[in-house]
Design an enzyme around this catalytic site. Structure first.
Site, mmCIF file in Angstrom:
data_model
loop_
_atom_site.group_PDB
_atom_site.id
_atom_site.type_symbol
_atom_site.label_atom_id
_atom_site.label_comp_id
_atom_site.label_asym_id
_atom_site.label_seq_id
_atom_site.Cartn_x
_atom_site.Cartn_y
_atom_site.Cartn_z
ATOM 1 N N CYS A 1 -0.796 3.760 -6.469
ATOM 2 C CA CYS A 1 -1.752 3.193 -5.498
ATOM 3 C C CYS A 1 -1.951 1.762 -5.970
ATOM 4 O O CYS A 1 -2.162 1.520 -7.169
ATOM 5 C CB CYS A 1 -3.066 3.959 -5.538
ATOM 6 N N CYS B 1 0.878 -1.171 0.000
ATOM 7 C CA CYS B 1 0.000 0.000 0.000
ATOM 8 C C CYS B 1 0.916 1.222 0.000
ATOM 9 O O CYS B 1 1.759 1.367 0.900
ATOM 10 C CB CYS B 1 -0.870 -0.018 1.259
HETATM 11 N N1 DGL Z 1 -4.041 0.722 -2.024
HETATM 12 C C1 DGL Z 1 -3.701 1.857 -1.237
HETATM 13 C C2 DGL Z 1 -2.438 2.548 -1.760
HETATM 14 O O1 DGL Z 1 -1.636 1.944 -2.459
HETATM 15 C C3 DGL Z 1 -4.723 2.877 -0.899
HETATM 16 C C4 DGL Z 1 -6.193 2.681 -0.953
HETATM 17 C C5 DGL Z 1 -6.907 3.446 0.158
HETATM 18 O O2 DGL Z 1 -7.139 4.654 0.041
HETATM 19 O O3 DGL Z 1 -7.170 2.804 1.175
HETATM 20 O O4 DGL Z 1 -2.198 3.697 -1.449
#
Ligand code: DGL
Length: 268
Positions: free
Chosen positions: A186, A76
């Site tokens: 993301c 993440c």
């Molecule tokens: N998948 C997450 C990232 O790479 C973020 C998603 C969210 O906002 O929870 O930042």
């Protein structure tokens, strides 16, 4: 736990990190994996402070330690920016983040050094990519674009939103004319890579591939690669809804998964 039979712990606020897991399983099929989808606390990328995110990540790291993990992948971007230093200060197992991988991927691909990054609001406002780029190649010119609705739309089912086209046009039109590379900053965004590709013709970088290299390199250098010959196990834990999560992840990974819902403690 630092031996060869330990598991790899990998986490995200929801389904996004499975785009990293998918590549990890391909590259290291004999490892055992625990995926922690913190969907009870989704989203990470808007409405949470750095301290909130650090608390959530600390909870996940403790869970991984209790479950014999030898290495953790923060799949993440938002959590990597908010908490990776904090986690490395407080836990002694190797922790791989995704931002450095994204910047390294950009460096490999860009020719004119003009790079755009699409991300959550938190990642863009924290300038995680700009700061990391300054450490690795100060000539990189990074434009950070927050696509704040995207993570929720992807988590809930992109095709069910009627304004997706309008929002794609709105955010992708912010990519500067001279940028030759776009980083998916993301981990949810590789899940809509096809539609992004239909709207832009610049080179796309998914940091997952570089992150996998980093995991391989770390396991090798610590001599903790799993040496068993059979396929590794894969277990999922979620802190929120599990039925839809399971269905969508089985589609992404093209296999059935075991999933358990664990109680979610609210922050504070
Ligand atoms: N998948 C997450 C990232 O790479 C973020 C998603 C969210 O906002 O929870 O930042």
């Amino acid at each position: 736990m630092n031996d060869k039979s330990g598991k790899i712990g990998i986490f995200d606020s929801g389904i996004g990190g499975t785009t990293v897991l998918r590549e990890l399983i391909k590259a290291l099929p004999n490892e055992d994996y625990i995926y922690y989808g913190d969907n009870g606390n989704f989203p990470y990328g808007s409405g949470k402070t750095k301290e909130d995110l650090q608390k959530l990540c600390e909870r996940i790291l403790k869970f991984f330690l209790m479950n014999n993990c030898k290495l953790v992948v923060v799949a993440c971007n938002t959590a990597s920016i908010a908490a990776i230093e904090y986690l490395r200060e407080n836990f002694s197992l190797p922790i791989i983040g995704i931002i450095e991988s994204g910047v390294k991927g950009a460096i490999k691909n860009t020719i004119n050094k003009n790079v755009a990054v699409i991300s959550t609001k938190f990642t863009a406002e924290a300038h995680g990519y700009k700061k990391q780029a300054d450490n690795l190649d100060s000539d990189l010119n990074i434009t950070e674009i927050a696509c704040k609705e995207f993570p929720n739309m992807i988590e809930k089912g992109w095709e069910t939103f009627s304004n997706s086209e309008e929002l794609l046009n709105k955010y992708l039109s912010k990519i500067p004319e001279n940028a030759d590379t776009l980083v998916l900053g993301c981990t949810h965004y590789p899940l809509i890579r096809d539609v992004i590709e239909q709207h832009t013709n610049i080179k796309i970088v998914d940091p997952a591939f570089q992150a996998v290299e980093e995991v391989k390199r770390t396991l090798k250098s610590l001599n903790i690669l799993n040496t068993k010959s059979e396929k590794g196990k894969l277990i999922f834990f979620v802190t929120g809804e599990s039925k839809y999560f399971q269905a969508i992840v089985e589609k992404i990974l093209e296999r059935e998964i075991d999933i358990y819902r664990i109680p979610n403690k609210k922050l504070n």
